[in-house]
Write an enzyme that holds these catalytic residues in place. Structure first.
Site, PDB file in Angstrom:
ATOM      1  N   LYS A   1      -9.587  -0.284   2.253  1.00  0.00           N
ATOM      2  CA  LYS A   1      -9.132   0.875   1.465  1.00  0.00           C
ATOM      3  C   LYS A   1      -7.816   0.546   0.750  1.00  0.00           C
ATOM      4  O   LYS A   1      -7.672   0.805  -0.445  1.00  0.00           O
ATOM      5  CB  LYS A   1      -8.920   2.065   2.388  1.00  0.00           C
ATOM      6  N   ASN A   2      -6.889  -0.065   1.470  1.00  0.00           N
ATOM      7  CA  ASN A   2      -5.541  -0.260   0.906  1.00  0.00           C
ATOM      8  C   ASN A   2      -5.449  -1.451  -0.035  1.00  0.00           C
ATOM      9  O   ASN A   2      -4.393  -1.704  -0.606  1.00  0.00           O
ATOM     10  CB  ASN A   2      -4.508  -0.365   2.030  1.00  0.00           C
TER      11      ASN A   2
ATOM     12  N   CYS B   1      -0.838  11.306   3.636  1.00  0.00           N
ATOM     13  CA  CYS B   1      -0.668  11.638   5.059  1.00  0.00           C
ATOM     14  C   CYS B   1       0.786  12.032   5.350  1.00  0.00           C
ATOM     15  O   CYS B   1       1.717  11.395   4.887  1.00  0.00           O
ATOM     16  CB  CYS B   1      -1.050  10.439   5.923  1.00  0.00           C
TER      17      CYS B   1
ATOM     18  N   ARG C   1       8.596   9.805   2.919  1.00  0.00           N
ATOM     19  CA  ARG C   1       7.929   8.927   1.918  1.00  0.00           C
ATOM     20  C   ARG C   1       8.523   9.124   0.519  1.00  0.00           C
ATOM     21  O   ARG C   1       7.852   9.542  -0.412  1.00  0.00           O
ATOM     22  CB  ARG C   1       6.423   9.151   1.935  1.00  0.00           C
TER      23      ARG C   1
ATOM     24  N   ASP D   1      -0.080   1.052  10.832  1.00  0.00           N
ATOM     25  CA  ASP D   1      -1.380   1.738  10.744  1.00  0.00           C
ATOM     26  C   ASP D   1      -2.236   1.535  11.984  1.00  0.00           C
ATOM     27  O   ASP D   1      -3.293   2.150  12.098  1.00  0.00           O
ATOM     28  CB  ASP D   1      -2.156   1.278   9.502  1.00  0.00           C
TER      29      ASP D   1
ATOM     30  N   ARG E   1     -10.735   9.910   5.293  1.00  0.00           N
ATOM     31  CA  ARG E   1      -9.971   9.291   4.194  1.00  0.00           C
ATOM     32  C   ARG E   1     -10.052   7.764   4.294  1.00  0.00           C
ATOM     33  O   ARG E   1      -9.991   7.066   3.291  1.00  0.00           O
ATOM     34  CB  ARG E   1      -8.493   9.699   4.256  1.00  0.00           C
TER      35      ARG E   1
HETATM   36  C1  EPZ Z   1       1.109   1.776   2.282  1.00  0.00           C
HETATM   37  O1  EPZ Z   1       1.749   3.025   2.100  1.00  0.00           O
HETATM   38  C2  EPZ Z   1      -0.225   2.091   2.941  1.00  0.00           C
HETATM   39  N1  EPZ Z   1      -1.014   2.924   2.043  1.00  0.00           N
HETATM   40  C3  EPZ Z   1       0.006   2.822   4.263  1.00  0.00           C
HETATM   41  O2  EPZ Z   1      -1.267   3.048   4.875  1.00  0.00           O
HETATM   42  C4  EPZ Z   1       0.837   1.911   5.171  1.00  0.00           C
HETATM   43  O3  EPZ Z   1       1.118   2.599   6.372  1.00  0.00           O
HETATM   44  C5  EPZ Z   1       2.148   1.548   4.459  1.00  0.00           C
HETATM   45  O4  EPZ Z   1       1.852   0.934   3.176  1.00  0.00           O
HETATM   46  C6  EPZ Z   1       2.986   0.580   5.273  1.00  0.00           C
HETATM   47  O5  EPZ Z   1       2.256  -0.581   5.527  1.00  0.00           O
HETATM   48  C7  EPZ Z   1      -1.693   2.338   1.021  1.00  0.00           C
HETATM   49  O6  EPZ Z   1      -1.625   1.135   0.822  1.00  0.00           O
HETATM   50  C8  EPZ Z   1      -2.520   3.233   0.166  1.00  0.00           C
HETATM   51  P1  EPZ Z   1       5.539   1.848   1.902  1.00  0.00           P
HETATM   52  P2  EPZ Z   1       3.099   3.119   1.190  1.00  0.00           P
HETATM   53  O7  EPZ Z   1       5.960   2.162   0.514  1.00  0.00           O
HETATM   54  O8  EPZ Z   1       2.988   2.180   0.040  1.00  0.00           O
HETATM   55  C9  EPZ Z   1       9.713   3.902   2.604  1.00  0.00           C
HETATM   56  C10 EPZ Z   1      -3.000   4.322   5.823  1.00  0.00           C
HETATM   57  O9  EPZ Z   1      -3.091   4.902   6.917  1.00  0.00           O
HETATM   58  N2  EPZ Z   1       9.824   4.004   1.132  1.00  0.00           N
HETATM   59  O10 EPZ Z   1       5.425   0.413   2.321  1.00  0.00           O
HETATM   60  O11 EPZ Z   1       3.370   4.529   0.921  1.00  0.00           O
HETATM   61  C11 EPZ Z   1       8.647   4.824   3.160  1.00  0.00           C
HETATM   62  O12 EPZ Z   1       9.156   6.131   3.318  1.00  0.00           O
HETATM   63  C12 EPZ Z   1      -1.708   4.414   5.023  1.00  0.00           C
HETATM   64  O13 EPZ Z   1      -3.912   3.631   5.299  1.00  0.00           O
HETATM   65  C13 EPZ Z   1      11.021   4.456   0.582  1.00  0.00           C
HETATM   66  O14 EPZ Z   1      11.974   4.775   1.295  1.00  0.00           O
HETATM   67  O15 EPZ Z   1       4.160   2.560   2.234  1.00  0.00           O
HETATM   68  C14 EPZ Z   1       8.319   4.176   4.485  1.00  0.00           C
HETATM   69  O16 EPZ Z   1       9.284   4.575   5.441  1.00  0.00           O
HETATM   70  C15 EPZ Z   1      -0.670   5.288   5.703  1.00  0.00           C
HETATM   71  N3  EPZ Z   1      11.121   4.560  -0.773  1.00  0.00           N
HETATM   72  C16 EPZ Z   1       8.473   2.683   4.191  1.00  0.00           C
HETATM   73  O17 EPZ Z   1       9.254   2.599   2.978  1.00  0.00           O
HETATM   74  C17 EPZ Z   1      10.087   4.208  -1.610  1.00  0.00           C
HETATM   75  O18 EPZ Z   1      10.252   4.299  -2.848  1.00  0.00           O
HETATM   76  C18 EPZ Z   1       7.151   1.974   3.954  1.00  0.00           C
HETATM   77  O19 EPZ Z   1       6.518   2.642   2.910  1.00  0.00           O
HETATM   78  C19 EPZ Z   1       8.876   3.742  -1.026  1.00  0.00           C
HETATM   79  C20 EPZ Z   1       8.770   3.637   0.348  1.00  0.00           C
END
Ligand code: EPZ
Length: 417
Positions: free
Chosen positions: A22-23, A116, A121, A305, A397
């Site tokens: 998915k990701n 989610c 985020r 995850d 999802r």
């Molecule tokens: C991706 O989400 C995945 N989703 C998530 O999977 C996964 O948990 C996550 O990466 C971490 O590996 C998809 O790929 C669609 P991040 P993403 O930006 O991109 C902070 C699932 O269950 N952050 O790496 O949203 C954020 O708050 C989902 O399949 C900022 O602070 O994750 C978090 O604490 C859930 N500012 C951390 O970084 C930003 O601008 C990691 O978030 C962006 C992120």
């Protein structure tokens, strides 16, 4: 809101083939906006996140066709650069459409995304990087207005290796004039897959997986046919289910290297794991041995995850263990639900202390997010008696009919509409 009725007490035995991740598929579908030619993506599972992403790109003017597990997308007549609120709120990944829309049309309007509820985020890392690439960005009333008239290659250092921000910037850079270098980039396998897809479309991207990504802008991209990597999180979920419930689980079309942090952890427990090329087999009986500590980290660390699923395994393991969730600040919602089933877990800030119990009892529980919901299915199979899981649509999802997948391994799960 659909429900799942889970009859506890089964061990899990059998073989499951893992489909596309998915990701990986979500950013790949976003990247199809970068060309007016046809793109074909194979081995796609039927997931609501993917269906919602297709609705969003259709809203831009894309023509999408889903035939079994093959998606064909053609963006030859984009009529909008706008991702509306009603669709954006369904999907966090809607936000990384910003990069490709800007790359292709130099203008974008995107609503603040949903997704989610596992933390605040924020989007600051995305927006900071895009501004450094010359994008003029205004935020007001929950909408983000972008003018990409001055889009150009730039050196961008991420404050945190955000997966989505890395993907957004890669896709904004491929059609930008000049070179973009992204440092402190996310290293997840899905980032490497996106690089491979973009290069199959004629882009010049290198370094994905190393933390330092370089993109040489090109004038045009073309269509391609692509098979994404298998879903390491679905694979890991099934292996953890086998270790928790006992039995013999074999997964095929897996990439063991993508699961190294989990396989290493599991090798310290009582289950026996073997790997042959794309097959991973796990056999377990009795109570799993727990882990004294598990910390989630960006890849190649232990994936957030799989954290909820490991919590279920640790809740029935021998001994006491600690989980530290370093990625999302509220990814412990499942604790309240597991407590209803007899688990002994206490939470303080980002740490959960889990004292293993011999048995869980079936109960009425509620999924609060995608991976927490999948973890409750594991808990229900392991528990005595019946468990009803409400809000099962969260699970849909990211898992294609989870009741059928677990059913093929011997679990008794019914969907109650
Ligand atoms: C991706 O989400 C995945 N989703 C998530 O999977 C996964 O948990 C996550 O990466 C971490 O590996 C998809 O790929 C669609 P991040 P993403 O930006 O991109 C902070 C699932 O269950 N952050 O790496 O949203 C954020 O708050 C989902 O399949 C900022 O602070 O994750 C978090 O604490 C859930 N500012 C951390 O970084 C930003 O601008 C990691 O978030 C962006 C992120």
């Amino acid at each position: 809101m659909s429900k799942l009725l889970v009859k506890g007490g089964s061990s899990l035995n059998g073989e499951v083939r893992i489909k596309g991740a998915k990701n990986a598929i979500l950013p790949i579908l976003a990247a199809t906006v970068l060309t007016e030619e046809e793109c074909v993506i194979r081995d796609v599972p039927h997931l609501t996140d993917i269906a919602n992403m297709l609705r969003i790109i259709e809203g831009l003017g894309a023509k999408c066709l889903v035939e079994q597990d093959v998606i064909t997308v053609k963006n030859d007549d984009l009529t909008s650069h706008n991702v509306p609120t009603d669709l954006a709120k369904e999907l966090r990944s809607s936000f990384f459409l910003l990069g490709p829309i800007l790359g292709r049309m130099r203008r974008a309007v995107v609503a603040y995304p949903g997704g989610c509820d596992i933390g605040v985020r924020p989007l600051d890392i995305h927006l900071k990087g895009l501004r450094e690439m010359g994008i003029a960005i205004e935020e007001s009333h929950g909408m983000i207005y972008c003018d990409g008239g001055r889009l150009k290659g730039a050196d961008v250092a991420l404050d945190f290796p955000s997966v989505g921000a890395t993907e957004n910037l890669m896709m904004a850079a491929v059609l930008a004039k000049g070179t973009t270098r992204i440092t402190n980039a996310a290293k997840e396998p899905e980032i490497v897959d996106l690089q491979n897809f973009l290069n199959a479309m004629g882009a010049k991207v290198s370094g994905a997986g190393s933390g330092r990504i370089t993109v040489e802008g090109v004038p045009k991209m073309h269509g391609c046919t692509y098979t994404p990597i298998p879903d390491r999180i679905v694979a890991g979920t099934l292996l953890i289910a086998g270790a928790t419930c006992g039995g013999n689980v074999c997964i095929t079309n897996a990439v063991p290297e993508h699961l190294e942090p989990l396989l290493f952890k599991m090798s310290k427990s009582t289950c026996v794991i073997s790997q042959q090329s794309d097959r991973i087999s796990l056999s377990a009986s009795g109570r799993p041995r727990g882990f004294d500590k598990l910390e989630t980290q960006p890849y190649p660390g232990f994936p957030t995850d799989l954290q909820s699923q490991m919590m279920v395994m640790m809740s029935v393991a021998e001994g006491t263990g600690v989980i530290v969730e370093n990625i999302f600040e509220t990814r412990f919602r499942i604790v309240r639900e597991l407590t209803k089933m007899g688990a002994m877990i206490t939470v303080k800030d980002r740490a959960a202390v889990i004292r293993g119990v011999k048995r869980l009892e079936g109960a009425a529980v509620s999924a609060g997010d995608l991976r927490g919901g999948a973890a409750l299915v594991i808990a229900g199979v392991r528990a005595d008696g019946y468990t009803v899981i409400d809000h099962a649509n969260y699970i849909d999802r990211g898992y294609e009919s989870i009741e059928k997948t677990f059913g093929a391994l011997g679990a008794e799960i019914k969907r109650l509409e």
